[in-house]
Design an enzyme around this catalytic site. Structure first.
Site, mmCIF file in Angstrom:
data_model
loop_
_atom_site.group_PDB
_atom_site.id
_atom_site.type_symbol
_atom_site.label_atom_id
_atom_site.label_comp_id
_atom_site.label_asym_id
_atom_site.label_seq_id
_atom_site.Cartn_x
_atom_site.Cartn_y
_atom_site.Cartn_z
ATOM 1 N N LYS A 11 55.276 29.174 39.535
ATOM 2 C CA LYS A 11 55.276 29.914 38.273
ATOM 3 C C LYS A 11 56.697 30.062 37.695
ATOM 4 C CE LYS A 11 51.039 32.476 39.365
ATOM 5 N NZ LYS A 11 50.360 33.803 39.372
ATOM 6 N N TYR A 51 43.715 30.957 32.199
ATOM 7 C CA TYR A 51 43.410 32.263 32.794
ATOM 8 C C TYR A 51 42.289 32.992 32.042
ATOM 9 C CZ TYR A 51 47.354 32.043 36.049
ATOM 10 O OH TYR A 51 48.202 31.692 37.085
ATOM 11 N N ARG A 87 45.776 29.544 50.425
ATOM 12 C CA ARG A 87 45.788 30.989 50.154
ATOM 13 C C ARG A 87 46.514 31.724 51.299
ATOM 14 N NH1 ARG A 87 44.039 32.738 45.001
ATOM 15 N NH2 ARG A 87 43.652 34.745 45.978
ATOM 16 N N ARG A 104 54.672 34.116 48.762
ATOM 17 C CA ARG A 104 54.809 35.267 47.870
ATOM 18 C C ARG A 104 55.674 36.360 48.491
ATOM 19 N NH1 ARG A 104 48.608 35.191 45.507
ATOM 20 N NH2 ARG A 104 49.067 34.116 43.550
ATOM 21 N N ASN A 114 54.456 36.472 40.597
ATOM 22 C CA ASN A 114 54.240 36.285 42.030
ATOM 23 C C ASN A 114 54.400 34.844 42.513
ATOM 24 O OD1 ASN A 114 51.888 35.367 40.967
ATOM 25 N ND2 ASN A 114 50.524 36.732 42.088
ATOM 26 N N HIS A 117 50.636 29.989 42.059
ATOM 27 C CA HIS A 117 49.185 30.084 41.889
ATOM 28 C C HIS A 117 48.536 29.266 42.999
ATOM 29 C CE1 HIS A 117 45.210 29.907 40.027
ATOM 30 N NE2 HIS A 117 45.205 28.614 40.346
ATOM 31 N N GLU A 128 40.647 23.214 37.895
ATOM 32 C CA GLU A 128 42.069 23.423 37.593
ATOM 33 C C GLU A 128 42.876 22.120 37.720
ATOM 34 O OE1 GLU A 128 41.913 28.080 39.073
ATOM 35 O OE2 GLU A 128 43.108 26.651 40.217
HETATM 36 P P1 GDP Z 1 45.512 35.362 42.649
HETATM 37 O O1 GDP Z 1 44.227 34.576 42.839
HETATM 38 O O2 GDP Z 1 46.091 35.857 43.949
HETATM 39 O O3 GDP Z 1 46.540 34.609 41.820
HETATM 40 O O4 GDP Z 1 45.151 36.698 41.842
HETATM 41 P P2 GDP Z 1 44.136 36.991 40.641
HETATM 42 O O5 GDP Z 1 43.214 35.825 40.410
HETATM 43 O O6 GDP Z 1 43.530 38.325 40.896
HETATM 44 O O7 GDP Z 1 45.108 37.158 39.380
HETATM 45 C C1 GDP Z 1 45.656 36.038 38.723
HETATM 46 C C2 GDP Z 1 47.098 36.309 38.403
HETATM 47 O O8 GDP Z 1 47.163 37.393 37.465
HETATM 48 C C3 GDP Z 1 47.957 36.789 39.580
HETATM 49 O O9 GDP Z 1 48.421 35.742 40.377
HETATM 50 C C4 GDP Z 1 49.083 37.532 38.869
HETATM 51 O O10 GDP Z 1 50.063 36.624 38.355
HETATM 52 C C5 GDP Z 1 48.345 38.150 37.700
HETATM 53 N N1 GDP Z 1 47.965 39.544 38.008
HETATM 54 C C6 GDP Z 1 46.982 39.985 38.845
HETATM 55 N N2 GDP Z 1 46.928 41.326 38.885
HETATM 56 C C7 GDP Z 1 47.899 41.759 38.034
HETATM 57 C C8 GDP Z 1 48.365 43.052 37.630
HETATM 58 O O11 GDP Z 1 47.855 44.088 38.058
HETATM 59 N N3 GDP Z 1 49.401 43.087 36.735
HETATM 60 C C9 GDP Z 1 49.976 41.956 36.225
HETATM 61 N N4 GDP Z 1 50.984 42.055 35.359
HETATM 62 N N5 GDP Z 1 49.573 40.707 36.592
HETATM 63 C C10 GDP Z 1 48.547 40.612 37.482
#
Ligand code: GDP
Length: 140
Positions: A11, A51, A87, A104, A114, A117, A128
Site C-alpha cells: 500500500k 473496495y 493472511r 503489518r 496497514n 493487502h 482481485e
Molecule cells: P483486511 O482484510 O485485513 O485488509 O481488512 P478489511 O477487509 O476489514 O478492511 C480493508 C481495509 O480497510 C484494511 O486493510 C484497512 O486498510 C482499511 N480499514 C479497515 N478498518 C478500518 C478502520 O477502522 N479505519 C480505517 N481508516 N481503515 C480501515
C-alpha cells in the site's frame, strides 16, 4: 489455478516509507512465487471499485483517498494454501493486534495505513487478480 493464488498490494504508506524491498523479501522467504507484479497508482475511481464491498463502512472515504494517494505494488502470489498462508504472513488488520514478525506488525502504522493487502478468500483472490492483471500478465 483456484486455491493456490492470492492477490496483494504493497500500500502507499509502505511504498512511501521505503519498504517495498523488505516486504518482497518476506514474500519470497514465505515460499510464495510472484506470478504477476505491477508498480502502479490507483485512481480514486479504481480504488473505490476495488473496495466497493466496504462502501457502507465509515472509513470507506478515508480508505479510497489513502489507496489512491500514491503508488502501490500489485502482485499475484502462488503457493499451496496461498490465501490463508498469506493472511498469516501479513497479520491482523490492526497492526497493534498483529502477531510479532508479521508484515503489518513490522511495517504498518495504523489500522488504515496497514502496509499490505491480502485477499480473504479464493474467490476474491481470482476476482482481485483479474481486476489488476490480464491473463497475459500472469506467469504460472
Ligand atoms: P483486511 O482484510 O485485513 O485488509 O481488512 P478489511 O477487509 O476489514 O478492511 C480493508 C481495509 O480497510 C484494511 O486493510 C484497512 O486498510 C482499511 N480499514 C479497515 N478498518 C478500518 C478502520 O477502522 N479505519 C480505517 N481508516 N481503515 C480501515
Amino acid at each position: 489455478m483456484s486455491g493456490n493464488i492470492t492477490f496483494t498490494m504493497i500500500k502507499p504508506d509502505a511504498v512511501k516509507n521505503g519498504h517495498i524491498g523488505a516486504i518482497l523479501k518476506h514474500i519470497n522467504d514465505g515460499g510464495f512465487k510472484i506470478i504477476a507484479m505491477k508498480y502502479s497508482k490507483l485512481s480514486a475511481e479504481k480504488a473505490g471499485e476495488f473496495y466497493a464491498v466496504h462502501k457502507e463502512r465509515p472509513f470507506y472515504g478515508e480508505l479510497v483517498e489513502f489507496m489512491s494517494s500514491g503508488p502501490i505494488v500489485a502482485a499475484v502470489l502462488q503457493k499451496d494454501n496461498a490465501v490463508d498462508d498469506f493472511r498469516k504472513l501479513i497479520g491482523a488488520t490492526n497492526p497493534s493486534e498483529a502477531e510479532t514478525g508479521t508484515i503489518r506488525a513490522l511495517y504498518a502504522t495504523s489500522i488504515g495505513k496497514n502496509a499490505v493487502h491480502g485477499s480473504d478468500s479464493d474467490e476474491n483472490a481470482q476476482i482481485e487478480a483479474h481486476f489488476h492483471f490480464s491473463n497475459t500478465e500472469m506467469f504460472v
